[in-house]
Scaffold this motif. Structure first.
Motif, short mmCIF file in Angstrom:
data_model
loop_
_atom_site.label_atom_id
_atom_site.label_comp_id
_atom_site.label_asym_id
_atom_site.label_seq_id
_atom_site.Cartn_x
_atom_site.Cartn_y
_atom_site.Cartn_z
N GLU A 1 0.83 -1.21 0.00
CA GLU A 1 0.00 0.00 0.00
C GLU A 1 0.87 1.25 0.00
N ALA A 2 1.95 1.24 0.80
CA ALA A 2 2.86 2.38 0.86
C ALA A 2 3.54 2.60 -0.48
N LYS A 3 3.94 1.52 -1.13
CA LYS A 3 4.61 1.63 -2.44
C LYS A 3 3.65 2.19 -3.49
N LYS A 4 2.39 1.79 -3.44
CA LYS A 4 1.40 2.30 -4.38
C LYS A 4 1.26 3.81 -4.25
N ARG A 5 1.27 4.30 -3.01
CA ARG A 5 1.10 5.74 -2.79
C ARG A 5 2.27 6.54 -3.33
N LEU A 6 3.42 5.88 -3.48
CA LEU A 6 4.61 6.54 -4.01
C LEU A 6 4.86 6.20 -5.48
N ASN A 7 3.93 5.46 -6.06
CA ASN A 7 4.04 5.01 -7.45
C ASN A 7 5.30 4.17 -7.69
N LEU A 8 5.60 3.32 -6.71
CA LEU A 8 6.74 2.42 -6.82
C LEU A 8 6.26 1.02 -7.16
N ASN A 9 7.16 0.22 -7.71
CA ASN A 9 6.84 -1.16 -8.06
C ASN A 9 6.55 -1.95 -6.78
N THR A 10 5.35 -2.48 -6.64
CA THR A 10 4.96 -3.17 -5.42
C THR A 10 5.66 -4.51 -5.25
N ASP A 11 6.23 -5.03 -6.33
CA ASP A 11 6.92 -6.32 -6.25
C ASP A 11 8.38 -6.20 -5.82
N GLN A 12 8.90 -4.97 -5.82
CA GLN A 12 10.31 -4.78 -5.47
C GLN A 12 10.52 -4.59 -3.98
N LYS A 13 11.59 -5.16 -3.48
CA LYS A 13 12.02 -4.88 -2.11
C LYS A 13 12.89 -3.63 -2.17
N ILE A 14 12.73 -2.75 -1.16
CA ILE A 14 13.37 -1.44 -1.24
C ILE A 14 14.14 -1.11 0.04
N ILE A 15 15.30 -0.52 -0.13
CA ILE A 15 16.07 0.09 0.96
C ILE A 15 16.19 1.57 0.64
N ALA B 1 12.16 16.33 -1.89
CA ALA B 1 11.76 16.37 -0.48
C ALA B 1 10.24 16.33 -0.34
N LEU B 2 9.78 15.58 0.64
CA LEU B 2 8.35 15.41 0.90
C LEU B 2 8.00 15.94 2.29
N PRO B 3 6.78 16.43 2.48
CA PRO B 3 6.34 16.85 3.83
C PRO B 3 6.18 15.63 4.72
N GLN B 4 6.20 15.83 6.03
CA GLN B 4 6.14 14.73 6.98
C GLN B 4 4.96 13.78 6.77
N PRO B 5 3.75 14.29 6.51
CA PRO B 5 2.64 13.36 6.33
C PRO B 5 2.82 12.39 5.17
N GLU B 6 3.70 12.72 4.22
CA GLU B 6 3.96 11.82 3.10
C GLU B 6 5.19 10.94 3.33
N LEU B 7 6.06 11.36 4.24
CA LEU B 7 7.25 10.55 4.53
C LEU B 7 6.88 9.22 5.16
N VAL B 8 5.74 9.18 5.83
CA VAL B 8 5.30 7.92 6.44
C VAL B 8 5.15 6.82 5.39
N HIS B 9 4.78 7.20 4.16
CA HIS B 9 4.68 6.21 3.08
C HIS B 9 6.07 5.67 2.73
N VAL B 10 7.05 6.57 2.72
CA VAL B 10 8.43 6.17 2.40
C VAL B 10 8.94 5.16 3.42
N ASN C 1 7.35 3.26 5.37
CA ASN C 1 6.62 2.00 5.34
C ASN C 1 6.91 1.19 4.08
N ALA C 2 7.40 1.86 3.05
CA ALA C 2 7.69 1.15 1.80
C ALA C 2 9.03 0.43 1.85
#
Length: 366
Positions: free
Chosen positions: A172-186, A248-257, A259-260
């Motif tokens: 869900e977090a990856k979707k909000r950032l338009n990232l590939n949901t199948d990829q593992k991310i660091i 740079a993203l505001p704090q309310p959007e960093l939570v997606h990062v 969690n992704a």
């Protein structure tokens, strides 16, 4: 009680994360029925505007300090605010000052900032109380400036649990950032400025992936004065297929990062606390960080994160691979331990510390 809060860093609509820790302290004080009068500056990219802003800022500090009535002057970022406060102390010797240090104001990253060190020392010596964001920096400034006055530890406003929490659903977090949901991310969240170690992040990834490619993708969230250098290094190291860069993203959007990602890289050369690392932990991301400053207060190697010596690209690459090679069970244990660590810095828990310092109700001092 009424205080004058003085800072050359404060969030604006254009730069919502710039000096957000200062804004957090203001909110806590107001919630505890302390009246706060602000004299603050907002980020300026233009040099002329920046100089003009400082001139106006210093003038306001002097005017309000001379003619206003305050129980305390509450100074954030000692180096760039010391001068007008020291001038005020010459005219109003009995005015009380609480200085909140943040890191590079007492340990300069830029050689040009060493010119402020004598003023910093004088301000700290003349402050009634000093606030440090971590135990590590409390000891550092106590020894560096030979301080005998009271030093309190308050972790920069703490972590807001209503903003930073674990989704338990990375897709869900990856979707909000338009990232590939199948990829593992660091990932990493930081300004692209000198001293933040963004170059170590990119170089370690290049080293790691050139040795033996991993199934991981990498995410860097941030903007800054060295952004063109960042992009040039991305191209030079041929990392565009492995690294996604978001502004740079505001704090309310960093939570997606937070969690992704599976882990958070914290490559800074110096950090007085490193609040972003704790925010990442609150979302379940273990931290792979430089063994510096305040990070040593909360990273427990092998339990909620891993350390590497600052600037050591080989060791950073090694620790990233060490994390990647952990079993899913071990990663889950580290994630849960990270969440537990962040609870010690919960805004609701630490917010009681700051008003106690102002009301002389705490015994936590040097």
């Amino acid at each position: 009680m009424k205080i004058l809060l003085i800072s050359n860093m404060y969030p604006s609509e254009q730069f919502p994360s710039y000096g957000v820790f200062v804004q957090n302290t203001k909110k806590i004080l107001v919630q505890n029925n302390i009246k706060v009068d602000l004299t603050v500056m907002y980020k300026q990219n233009n040099k002329v505007k920046k100089l003009t802003s400082y001139a106006l800022h210093y003038g306001k500090v002097l005017w309000k300090g001379l003619f206003g009535t305050y129980d305390y002057l509450y100074v954030h970022y000692a180096s760039h605010n010391a001068l007008p406060v020291l001038i005020l102390k010459k005219f109003r010797r009995n005015i009380k000052v609480i200085t909140n240090i943040h890191g590079s104001d007492v340990v300069p990253k830029d050689p040009d900032d060493t010119q402020f060190e004598s003023n910093v020392e004088r301000l700290l010596q003349q402050s009634n109380k000093i606030i440090s964001p971590s135990l590590a920096y409390k000891e550092l400034i106590k020894n560096k400036y030979n301080l005998s006055n009271s030093i309190y530890v308050f972790p920069s406003g703490g972590v807001d649990p209503e903003v930073f929490y674990s989704y338990n659903n990375k897709e869900e977090a990856k979707k909000r950032l338009n990232l590939n949901t199948d990829q593992k991310i660091i990932g990493c969240v930081s300004r692209i400025d000198s001293g933040k170690g963004w170059e170590y992040f990119l170089q370690a990834i290049a080293l790691l992936e050139n040795e033996t490619p991993t199934p991981y993708h990498y995410l860097y969230v941030g903007s800054g004065v060295e952004e063109e250098k960042f992009k040039a290094m991305m191209a030079e190291l041929n990392l565009h297929s492995k690294v996604t860069h978001l502004s740079a993203l505001p704090q309310p959007e960093l939570v997606h990062v937070y969690n992704a990602i599976d882990a958070f890289i914290f490559p800074s050369k110096a950090e007085s606390l490193g609040l972003v690392g704790l925010e990442a932990m609150a979302c379940g991301a273990p931290v792979i960080g430089s063994k510096v400053g305040g990070l040593q207060d909360y990273i427990r190697p092998g339990k909620n994160g891993l350390f590497f010596e600052k600037g050591d690209i080989d060791e950073l690459a090694f620790q990233i691979r060490s994390f990647i090679n952990l079993s899913d069970e071990e990663k889950t244990r580290m994630s849960l331990a990270s969440i537990e660590t962040a609870r010690d810095y919960d805004l609701n828990k630490v917010s009681t510390i700051l008003p106690e310092i102002f009301f002389n109700r705490t015994t936590q001092n040097a």
